[in-house]
Design a protein around this motif. Structure first.
Motif, mmCIF file in Angstrom:
data_model
loop_
_atom_site.group_PDB
_atom_site.id
_atom_site.type_symbol
_atom_site.label_atom_id
_atom_site.label_comp_id
_atom_site.label_asym_id
_atom_site.label_seq_id
_atom_site.Cartn_x
_atom_site.Cartn_y
_atom_site.Cartn_z
ATOM 1 N N LYS A 152 0.876 -1.170 0.000
ATOM 2 C CA LYS A 152 0.000 0.000 0.000
ATOM 3 C C LYS A 152 0.911 1.216 0.000
ATOM 4 O O LYS A 152 1.992 1.203 0.591
ATOM 5 N N THR A 153 0.509 2.257 -0.643
ATOM 6 C CA THR A 153 1.347 3.443 -0.776
ATOM 7 C C THR A 153 1.507 4.174 0.545
ATOM 8 O O THR A 153 0.552 4.343 1.287
ATOM 9 N N GLY A 154 2.766 4.557 0.842
ATOM 10 C CA GLY A 154 2.987 5.517 1.892
ATOM 11 C C GLY A 154 3.547 5.064 3.220
ATOM 12 O O GLY A 154 3.937 5.900 4.012
ATOM 13 N N ASP A 155 3.630 3.772 3.523
ATOM 14 C CA ASP A 155 4.122 3.404 4.848
ATOM 15 C C ASP A 155 5.116 2.254 4.796
ATOM 16 O O ASP A 155 4.972 1.253 5.484
ATOM 17 N N GLU A 156 6.158 2.407 3.973
ATOM 18 C CA GLU A 156 7.208 1.391 3.931
ATOM 19 C C GLU A 156 7.949 1.318 5.253
ATOM 20 O O GLU A 156 8.420 0.255 5.650
ATOM 21 N N VAL A 157 8.055 2.438 5.966
ATOM 22 C CA VAL A 157 8.720 2.446 7.277
ATOM 23 C C VAL A 157 7.939 1.562 8.248
ATOM 24 O O VAL A 157 8.516 0.765 8.984
ATOM 25 N N GLY A 158 6.607 1.674 8.246
ATOM 26 C CA GLY A 158 5.781 0.835 9.104
ATOM 27 C C GLY A 158 5.952 -0.636 8.780
ATOM 28 O O GLY A 158 6.025 -1.480 9.677
ATOM 29 N N LEU A 159 6.022 -0.967 7.484
ATOM 30 C CA LEU A 159 6.238 -2.348 7.073
ATOM 31 C C LEU A 159 7.581 -2.842 7.581
ATOM 32 O O LEU A 159 7.677 -3.944 8.127
ATOM 33 N N ARG A 160 8.616 -2.040 7.429
ATOM 34 C CA ARG A 160 9.941 -2.457 7.913
ATOM 35 C C ARG A 160 9.932 -2.696 9.419
ATOM 36 O O ARG A 160 10.559 -3.627 9.905
ATOM 37 N N ARG A 161 9.208 -1.864 10.139
ATOM 38 C CA ARG A 161 9.089 -2.071 11.598
ATOM 39 C C ARG A 161 8.366 -3.378 11.902
ATOM 40 O O ARG A 161 8.736 -4.102 12.824
ATOM 41 N N ALA A 162 7.318 -3.678 11.146
ATOM 42 C CA ALA A 162 6.598 -4.944 11.339
ATOM 43 C C ALA A 162 7.512 -6.131 11.034
ATOM 44 O O ALA A 162 7.471 -7.154 11.725
ATOM 45 N N PHE A 199 12.990 -24.247 8.578
ATOM 46 C CA PHE A 199 13.466 -23.303 7.581
ATOM 47 C C PHE A 199 14.955 -23.054 7.779
ATOM 48 O O PHE A 199 15.441 -22.994 8.905
ATOM 49 N N ALA A 200 15.680 -22.910 6.677
ATOM 50 C CA ALA A 200 17.110 -22.664 6.720
ATOM 51 C C ALA A 200 17.437 -21.182 6.581
ATOM 52 O O ALA A 200 18.473 -20.731 7.073
ATOM 53 N N GLU A 201 16.550 -20.426 5.903
ATOM 54 C CA GLU A 201 16.795 -19.012 5.638
ATOM 55 C C GLU A 201 15.488 -18.247 5.565
ATOM 56 O O GLU A 201 14.445 -18.832 5.279
ATOM 57 N N PHE A 202 15.584 -16.944 5.769
ATOM 58 C CA PHE A 202 14.459 -16.047 5.539
ATOM 59 C C PHE A 202 15.042 -14.683 5.211
ATOM 60 O O PHE A 202 15.870 -14.156 5.953
ATOM 61 N N THR A 203 14.625 -14.106 4.087
ATOM 62 C CA THR A 203 15.117 -12.803 3.648
ATOM 63 C C THR A 203 13.925 -11.978 3.199
ATOM 64 O O THR A 203 12.983 -12.517 2.621
ATOM 65 N N THR A 204 13.955 -10.665 3.460
ATOM 66 C CA THR A 204 12.892 -9.794 2.981
ATOM 67 C C THR A 204 13.484 -8.722 2.073
ATOM 68 O O THR A 204 14.623 -8.304 2.241
ATOM 69 N N TYR A 205 12.671 -8.306 1.106
ATOM 70 C CA TYR A 205 13.035 -7.241 0.181
ATOM 71 C C TYR A 205 11.862 -6.268 0.143
ATOM 72 O O TYR A 205 10.708 -6.686 0.029
ATOM 73 N N VAL A 206 12.151 -4.973 0.233
ATOM 74 C CA VAL A 206 11.109 -3.953 0.196
ATOM 75 C C VAL A 206 11.580 -2.838 -0.738
ATOM 76 O O VAL A 206 12.695 -2.332 -0.587
ATOM 77 N N GLY A 207 10.749 -2.466 -1.696
ATOM 78 C CA GLY A 207 11.089 -1.361 -2.574
ATOM 79 C C GLY A 207 10.251 -1.356 -3.835
ATOM 80 O O GLY A 207 9.666 -2.380 -4.208
ATOM 81 N N SER A 208 10.179 -0.201 -4.470
ATOM 82 C CA SER A 208 9.450 -0.014 -5.728
ATOM 83 C C SER A 208 8.018 -0.529 -5.652
ATOM 84 O O SER A 208 7.479 -1.054 -6.614
ATOM 85 N N GLY A 209 7.421 -0.387 -4.482
ATOM 86 C CA GLY A 209 6.028 -0.772 -4.324
ATOM 87 C C GLY A 209 5.782 -2.249 -4.068
ATOM 88 O O GLY A 209 4.646 -2.709 -4.114
ATOM 89 N N ALA A 265 0.203 -13.916 14.136
ATOM 90 C CA ALA A 265 0.211 -12.526 14.608
ATOM 91 C C ALA A 265 1.118 -11.672 13.720
ATOM 92 O O ALA A 265 0.774 -10.539 13.360
ATOM 93 N N PHE A 266 2.265 -12.210 13.336
ATOM 94 C CA PHE A 266 3.221 -11.521 12.472
ATOM 95 C C PHE A 266 2.605 -11.244 11.099
ATOM 96 O O PHE A 266 2.643 -10.115 10.602
ATOM 97 N N THR A 267 1.998 -12.255 10.474
ATOM 98 C CA THR A 267 1.439 -12.068 9.135
ATOM 99 C C THR A 267 0.213 -11.155 9.164
ATOM 100 O O THR A 267 -0.021 -10.415 8.216
ATOM 101 N N GLN A 268 -0.518 -11.163 10.256
ATOM 102 C CA GLN A 268 -1.657 -10.246 10.367
ATOM 103 C C GLN A 268 -1.190 -8.798 10.464
ATOM 104 O O GLN A 268 -1.819 -7.897 9.925
ATOM 105 N N ARG A 269 -0.046 -8.566 11.130
ATOM 106 C CA ARG A 269 0.533 -7.213 11.162
ATOM 107 C C ARG A 269 0.974 -6.799 9.757
ATOM 108 O O ARG A 269 0.751 -5.674 9.331
ATOM 109 N N LEU A 270 1.626 -7.711 9.043
ATOM 110 C CA LEU A 270 2.087 -7.401 7.684
ATOM 111 C C LEU A 270 0.920 -7.101 6.753
ATOM 112 O O LEU A 270 1.028 -6.252 5.870
#
Length: 133
Positions: free
Chosen positions: A14-24, A38-48, A76-81
């Protein structure tokens, strides 16, 4: 040594709150990842977009993902995301094993849950360099 198999969950932000997503994302339930194998978990955020990359070392993605996705801490984590994603209702629902070919008795979409076919998931088709070589 078991090969790590990777897959990604891809979602539009959603537009406008990438900072909130990163905090979540900072509240990742690490113990639930480890407990599900699980052996790994990586997140990528950018360009919408938000991309969650999972690495599995076990043999059955469906069983591992169901164990992880339906863990109360992960729910709980996925509901925040979900609040930061355009189609967040998908990530906020429970997971059901729905592949009857490999999991006899599986029922697609039971109890409001989603199956892997209903989530925006992509499986790793190639990787360079090859692991173990």
């Amino acid at each position: 040594m078991a090969r790590t198999r990777r897959f990604v969950y891809v979602a539009r932000l959603k537009t406008g709150d990438e900072v909130g997503l990163r905090r979540a994302l900072e509240h990742l339930p690490e113990s639930a990842l480890a407990d599900a194998g699980f052996a790994e978990f990586t997140t990528y955020v950018g360009s919408g977009f938000c991309v969650l990359q999972f690495g599995l070392s076990g043999n059955d993605f469906q069983v591992q993902f169901e164990r992880f996705w339906n863990n109360p801490d992960v729910r709980a984590f996925t509901q925040r995301l979900a609040g930061y994603l355009v189609e967040g209702e998908q990530i906020a629902r429970g997971f059901a094993i729905g592949d009857q070919r490999f999991h006899p008795g599986a029922e697609p979409g039971t109890g409001g849950a989603v199956t892997s076919a209903e989530l925006p998931l992509a499986y790793e088709a190639s990787h360079w360099p090859m692991e173990g070589e």
